[in-house]
Design a protein around this motif. Structure first.
Motif, PDB file in Angstrom:
ATOM      1  N   GLY A  98      97.245 -79.814  -4.312  1.00 35.25           N
ATOM      2  CA  GLY A  98      96.105 -80.505  -3.876  1.00 35.25           C
ATOM      3  C   GLY A  98      94.925 -79.564  -3.275  1.00 35.25           C
ATOM      4  O   GLY A  98      93.896 -79.501  -3.636  1.00 35.25           O
ATOM      5  N   PHE A  99      95.516 -78.851  -2.162  1.00 34.08           N
ATOM      6  CA  PHE A  99      94.707 -77.883  -1.483  1.00 34.08           C
ATOM      7  C   PHE A  99      94.236 -76.722  -2.744  1.00 34.08           C
ATOM      8  O   PHE A  99      93.103 -76.482  -2.707  1.00 34.08           O
ATOM      9  CB  PHE A  99      95.324 -77.206  -0.320  1.00 34.08           C
ATOM     10  CG  PHE A  99      94.503 -76.243   0.453  1.00 34.08           C
ATOM     11  CD1 PHE A  99      93.741 -76.533   1.277  1.00 34.08           C
ATOM     12  CD2 PHE A  99      94.691 -74.804   0.276  1.00 34.08           C
ATOM     13  CE1 PHE A  99      92.986 -75.618   2.001  1.00 34.08           C
ATOM     14  CE2 PHE A  99      93.798 -73.843   0.796  1.00 34.08           C
ATOM     15  CZ  PHE A  99      92.965 -74.368   1.944  1.00 34.08           C
ATOM     16  N   GLY A 100      95.090 -76.308  -3.300  1.00 36.64           N
ATOM     17  CA  GLY A 100      94.708 -75.273  -4.172  1.00 36.64           C
ATOM     18  C   GLY A 100      93.578 -75.886  -5.385  1.00 36.64           C
ATOM     19  O   GLY A 100      92.691 -75.011  -5.718  1.00 36.64           O
ATOM     20  N   ALA A 101      93.711 -77.068  -5.782  1.00 38.03           N
ATOM     21  CA  ALA A 101      92.762 -77.606  -6.766  1.00 38.03           C
ATOM     22  C   ALA A 101      91.542 -77.895  -6.160  1.00 38.03           C
ATOM     23  O   ALA A 101      90.464 -77.747  -6.738  1.00 38.03           O
ATOM     24  CB  ALA A 101      93.498 -79.131  -7.425  1.00 38.03           C
ATOM     25  N   LEU A 102      91.484 -78.333  -4.786  1.00 36.54           N
ATOM     26  CA  LEU A 102      90.280 -78.461  -4.044  1.00 36.54           C
ATOM     27  C   LEU A 102      89.499 -77.127  -4.105  1.00 36.54           C
ATOM     28  O   LEU A 102      88.505 -77.081  -4.190  1.00 36.54           O
ATOM     29  CB  LEU A 102      90.378 -79.272  -2.843  1.00 36.54           C
ATOM     30  CG  LEU A 102      89.112 -79.375  -2.102  1.00 36.54           C
ATOM     31  CD1 LEU A 102      88.233 -80.439  -2.650  1.00 36.54           C
ATOM     32  CD2 LEU A 102      89.506 -80.062  -0.601  1.00 36.54           C
ATOM     33  N   ILE A 148      94.999 -68.180  -6.059  1.00 38.93           N
ATOM     34  CA  ILE A 148      95.282 -69.619  -5.577  1.00 38.93           C
ATOM     35  C   ILE A 148      96.795 -69.954  -6.543  1.00 38.93           C
ATOM     36  O   ILE A 148      97.435 -70.640  -5.523  1.00 38.93           O
ATOM     37  CB  ILE A 148      94.271 -70.612  -6.104  1.00 38.93           C
ATOM     38  CG1 ILE A 148      92.939 -70.340  -5.419  1.00 38.93           C
ATOM     39  CG2 ILE A 148      94.672 -72.053  -5.856  1.00 38.93           C
ATOM     40  CD1 ILE A 148      92.978 -70.440  -3.820  1.00 38.93           C
ATOM     41  N   LEU A 149      96.621 -69.748  -7.603  1.00 36.18           N
ATOM     42  CA  LEU A 149      98.377 -69.737  -8.168  1.00 36.18           C
ATOM     43  C   LEU A 149      99.281 -69.176  -7.323  1.00 36.18           C
ATOM     44  O   LEU A 149     100.331 -69.762  -7.165  1.00 36.18           O
ATOM     45  CB  LEU A 149      98.172 -69.528  -9.755  1.00 36.18           C
ATOM     46  CG  LEU A 149      97.359 -70.329 -10.551  1.00 36.18           C
ATOM     47  CD1 LEU A 149      97.303 -70.065 -11.812  1.00 36.18           C
ATOM     48  CD2 LEU A 149      97.908 -71.915 -10.486  1.00 36.18           C
ATOM     49  N   THR A 150      98.933 -68.135  -7.317  1.00 40.08           N
ATOM     50  CA  THR A 150     100.083 -67.061  -6.424  1.00 40.08           C
ATOM     51  C   THR A 150     100.349 -67.799  -5.010  1.00 40.08           C
ATOM     52  O   THR A 150     101.613 -67.894  -4.558  1.00 40.08           O
ATOM     53  CB  THR A 150      99.648 -65.646  -6.247  1.00 40.08           C
ATOM     54  OG1 THR A 150      99.431 -65.268  -7.579  1.00 40.08           O
ATOM     55  CG2 THR A 150     100.778 -64.646  -5.527  1.00 40.08           C
ATOM     56  N   ALA A 151      99.296 -68.158  -4.281  1.00 45.10           N
ATOM     57  CA  ALA A 151      99.640 -68.833  -2.969  1.00 45.10           C
ATOM     58  C   ALA A 151     100.217 -70.193  -2.845  1.00 45.10           C
ATOM     59  O   ALA A 151     101.095 -70.498  -2.220  1.00 45.10           O
ATOM     60  CB  ALA A 151      98.270 -68.766  -2.374  1.00 45.10           C
ATOM     61  N   THR A 152      99.684 -70.922  -3.999  1.00 43.78           N
ATOM     62  CA  THR A 152     100.471 -72.279  -4.081  1.00 43.78           C
ATOM     63  C   THR A 152     102.085 -72.290  -4.529  1.00 43.78           C
ATOM     64  O   THR A 152     102.795 -72.730  -3.987  1.00 43.78           O
ATOM     65  CB  THR A 152      99.800 -73.002  -5.196  1.00 43.78           C
ATOM     66  OG1 THR A 152      98.490 -73.156  -4.969  1.00 43.78           O
ATOM     67  CG2 THR A 152     100.438 -74.561  -5.284  1.00 43.78           C
ATOM     68  N   ALA A 153     102.361 -71.270  -5.435  1.00 42.21           N
ATOM     69  CA  ALA A 153     103.719 -71.229  -5.803  1.00 42.21           C
ATOM     70  C   ALA A 153     104.579 -70.401  -4.770  1.00 42.21           C
ATOM     71  O   ALA A 153     105.717 -70.665  -4.248  1.00 42.21           O
ATOM     72  CB  ALA A 153     103.968 -70.107  -7.130  1.00 42.21           C
ATOM     73  N   THR A 154     103.802 -69.636  -3.937  1.00 38.06           N
ATOM     74  CA  THR A 154     104.642 -68.701  -3.025  1.00 38.06           C
ATOM     75  C   THR A 154     104.890 -69.786  -1.785  1.00 38.06           C
ATOM     76  O   THR A 154     106.052 -69.863  -1.134  1.00 38.06           O
ATOM     77  CB  THR A 154     103.570 -67.418  -2.407  1.00 38.06           C
ATOM     78  OG1 THR A 154     103.258 -66.728  -3.447  1.00 38.06           O
ATOM     79  CG2 THR A 154     104.603 -66.853  -1.260  1.00 38.06           C
ATOM     80  N   GLN A 171     101.792 -86.083  -7.104  1.00 34.14           N
ATOM     81  CA  GLN A 171     101.917 -84.452  -7.462  1.00 34.14           C
ATOM     82  C   GLN A 171     101.617 -84.207  -8.802  1.00 34.14           C
ATOM     83  O   GLN A 171     101.090 -82.945  -9.074  1.00 34.14           O
ATOM     84  CB  GLN A 171     103.560 -84.566  -7.591  1.00 34.14           C
ATOM     85  CG  GLN A 171     104.166 -85.105  -6.189  1.00 34.14           C
ATOM     86  CD  GLN A 171     104.677 -86.591  -6.237  1.00 34.14           C
ATOM     87  OE1 GLN A 171     103.728 -87.450  -6.221  1.00 34.14           O
ATOM     88  NE2 GLN A 171     105.851 -86.855  -6.200  1.00 34.14           N
ATOM     89  N   THR A 172     101.377 -85.040  -9.665  1.00 41.03           N
ATOM     90  CA  THR A 172     101.204 -84.648 -11.188  1.00 41.03           C
ATOM     91  C   THR A 172      99.725 -84.466 -11.230  1.00 41.03           C
ATOM     92  O   THR A 172      99.334 -83.485 -11.858  1.00 41.03           O
ATOM     93  CB  THR A 172     101.672 -86.008 -12.259  1.00 41.03           C
ATOM     94  OG1 THR A 172     103.084 -86.050 -12.068  1.00 41.03           O
ATOM     95  CG2 THR A 172     101.433 -85.075 -13.616  1.00 41.03           C
ATOM     96  N   THR A 173      98.963 -85.137 -10.896  1.00 42.90           N
ATOM     97  CA  THR A 173      97.461 -85.084 -10.949  1.00 42.90           C
ATOM     98  C   THR A 173      97.089 -83.989 -10.263  1.00 42.90           C
ATOM     99  O   THR A 173      96.098 -82.998 -10.852  1.00 42.90           O
ATOM    100  CB  THR A 173      96.849 -86.484 -10.436  1.00 42.90           C
ATOM    101  OG1 THR A 173      97.339 -86.709  -9.205  1.00 42.90           O
ATOM    102  CG2 THR A 173      97.029 -87.622 -11.417  1.00 42.90           C
ATOM    103  N   THR A 174      97.383 -83.807  -8.885  1.00 41.32           N
ATOM    104  CA  THR A 174      97.066 -82.347  -8.319  1.00 41.32           C
ATOM    105  C   THR A 174      97.424 -81.004  -8.807  1.00 41.32           C
ATOM    106  O   THR A 174      96.662 -80.210  -8.934  1.00 41.32           O
ATOM    107  CB  THR A 174      97.631 -82.560  -6.901  1.00 41.32           C
ATOM    108  OG1 THR A 174      99.029 -82.615  -6.826  1.00 41.32           O
ATOM    109  CG2 THR A 174      97.014 -83.545  -6.018  1.00 41.32           C
ATOM    110  N   LEU A 175      98.774 -81.202  -9.609  1.00 39.85           N
ATOM    111  CA  LEU A 175      99.143 -80.077 -10.172  1.00 39.85           C
ATOM    112  C   LEU A 175      98.510 -79.843 -11.475  1.00 39.85           C
ATOM    113  O   LEU A 175      98.089 -78.845 -11.977  1.00 39.85           O
ATOM    114  CB  LEU A 175     100.740 -80.313 -10.535  1.00 39.85           C
ATOM    115  CG  LEU A 175     101.150 -79.065 -11.500  1.00 39.85           C
ATOM    116  CD1 LEU A 175     101.124 -77.613 -11.035  1.00 39.85           C
ATOM    117  CD2 LEU A 175     102.644 -79.472 -11.828  1.00 39.85           C
TER     118      LEU A 175
END
Length: 410
Positions: free
Chosen positions: A383-387, A335-341, A309-313
């Motif tokens: 993870g998906f957002g970071a990728l 991406i940040l908006t989609a991840t938080a939503t 969790q921490t490394t992906t965030l």
């Protein structure tokens, strides 16, 4: 340089440019046969012969502002690339690449009637003590807050938590306002701070809240007994605040090395090929530092380190900030908006499933957590957002225009 005399010919004011509507024709005109003779009354023919004889001058007319404000050829090359000029396009202007084309354009720009001075290579920005110390401030403040939470109880603990959260946010803003992670005058943030703070808050208490909600809480347990407040996972947040320092140094390393490679490169493709492993290496260096910090923080707090969790965030936040500081704000905001939503929706569906007739709303989240556990929501979304941002960064941050010198404090 050929054509320099035309810019300073008699009858033209010193340093003035003959900018007119014919420049567009000069740039788009096709070269004529050398044997073509001039036809009176046809100015277009004259424009085409001018473009054939001096195509670089026409390009300078189109990019007047870029040429006038450039301080060296590298800035012109980066600007041309940002406008879609490639090495193949440079061949139309009788140059092997964009860098050599930019050198001629820079040499031919009149500077107040004087001959331009030879360009000097950009030196890599040097680290400064002010931003280096500011990057340590969030970690120090968060550490003091965690210690205060372990030493207090009841109302005093709530006061410490509120004051610690506020000072940590302020220290983060101060750390991001200076140095390599600062947007400076190059661009402006797009209001993604709220989503960033949500992601950090979810790392602190989101998994515990989701676990409690799936078991009938957070107020009661399945057997009807009163449920204690869900546990807070402080190690990830503590590690992320201390990770501001390696994030800033990684961004500084990327900027410094990219400037050096930009000076040594002789083509856009050459620079992209050398910048790509530099970007990936910098990203890997930050992840290694974050993993080490997480291990130390978890050991000190006697918690199980949530590496996934921490490394992906951390990867998501680092890439988003890196893209933003280089002027690419749209993708990080989306991406940040989609991840938080997505994370908020997952929590909302679990609680909404308690309403009459809405039992099926929590089925996707329940199925996912039954297979991989409650921590899978944060891991998969971040993870998906970071990728996605990593793929985007390998396309954007390997361009010369992304590393053009900007007037911002370092």
């Amino acid at each position: 340089m050929s054509g320099l005399g035309e810019l300073d010919r008699p009858g033209t004011p010193s340093g003035a440019w003959a900018w007119d509507e014919r420049s567009e024709e000069w740039l788009t005109a096709e070269p004529e046969d050398p044997g073509t003779t001039k036809t009176e009354g046809h100015p277009a023919g004259t424009a085409r012969r001018t473009a054939a004889a001096d195509p670089v001058k026409a390009l300078m007319h189109r990019h007047r502002d870029l040429c006038e404000r450039a301080v060296d050829p590298l800035e012109i090359a980066a600007g041309l690339e940002a406008h879609g000029v490639t090495d193949r396009t440079a061949a139309r202007f009788r140059h092997r690449d964009v860098f050599s084309l930019a050198e001629e354009m820079y040499a031919r720009v009149p500077c107040d009637g004087e001959t331009p001075t030879p360009p000097t290579p950009h030196s890599a920005p040097r680290p400064r003590a002010d931003w280096a110390l500011l990057t340590l401030l969030p970690g120090a403040v968060c550490t003091a807050t965690v210690i205060g939470l372990h030493l207090t109880h009841g109302q005093a603990r709530l006061t410490v938590a509120a004051a610690g959260a506020l000072t940590t946010v302020l220290s983060l803003r101060a750390a991001l306002a200076r140095g390599p992670l600062s947007t400076g005058t190059r661009t402006h943030t797009t209001g993604t701070s709220t989503w960033t703070y949500w992601l950090i808050a979810y790392a602190l208490l989101g998994d515990g809240l989701l676990r409690a909600a799936l078991t009938g809480g957070p107020d009661t347990l399945p057997d009807g007994s009163v449920n204690a407040p869900w546990s807070l996972v402080t190690a990830p947040v503590l590690a992320l605040t201390w990770a501001c320092a390696p994030a800033a140094w990684s961004a500084h390393l990327l900027t410094a090395r990219a400037r050096c490679k930009l000076t040594a490169s002789r083509g856009l493709e050459d620079f992209a090929a050398s910048a790509r492993p530099l970007l990936l290496g910098t990203f890997a260096l930050f992840l290694c530092a974050l993993t080490a910090l997480l291990s130390l923080c978890a050991t000190a707090l006697n918690e199980q380190p949530p590496y996934a969790q921490t490394t992906t965030l951390g990867a998501l936040l680092f890439l988003a900030r890196l893209l933003t500081t280089h002027g690419f704000t749209h993708a990080p905001a989306v991406i940040l908006t989609a991840t938080a939503t997505t994370q908020a929706t997952a929590l909302a569906t679990v609680f909404a499933a308690r309403l009459p007739g809405c039992d099926n709303l929590s089925t996707p989240v329940q199925t996912l957590t039954d297979i991989w556990g409650p921590t899978s929501i944060q891991t998969l979304t971040c993870g998906f957002g970071a990728l996605t941002l990593l793929i985007h960064a390998t396309r954007r941050l390997t361009r010369a225009s992304a590393h053009a010198p900007a007037e911002k404090p370092c």
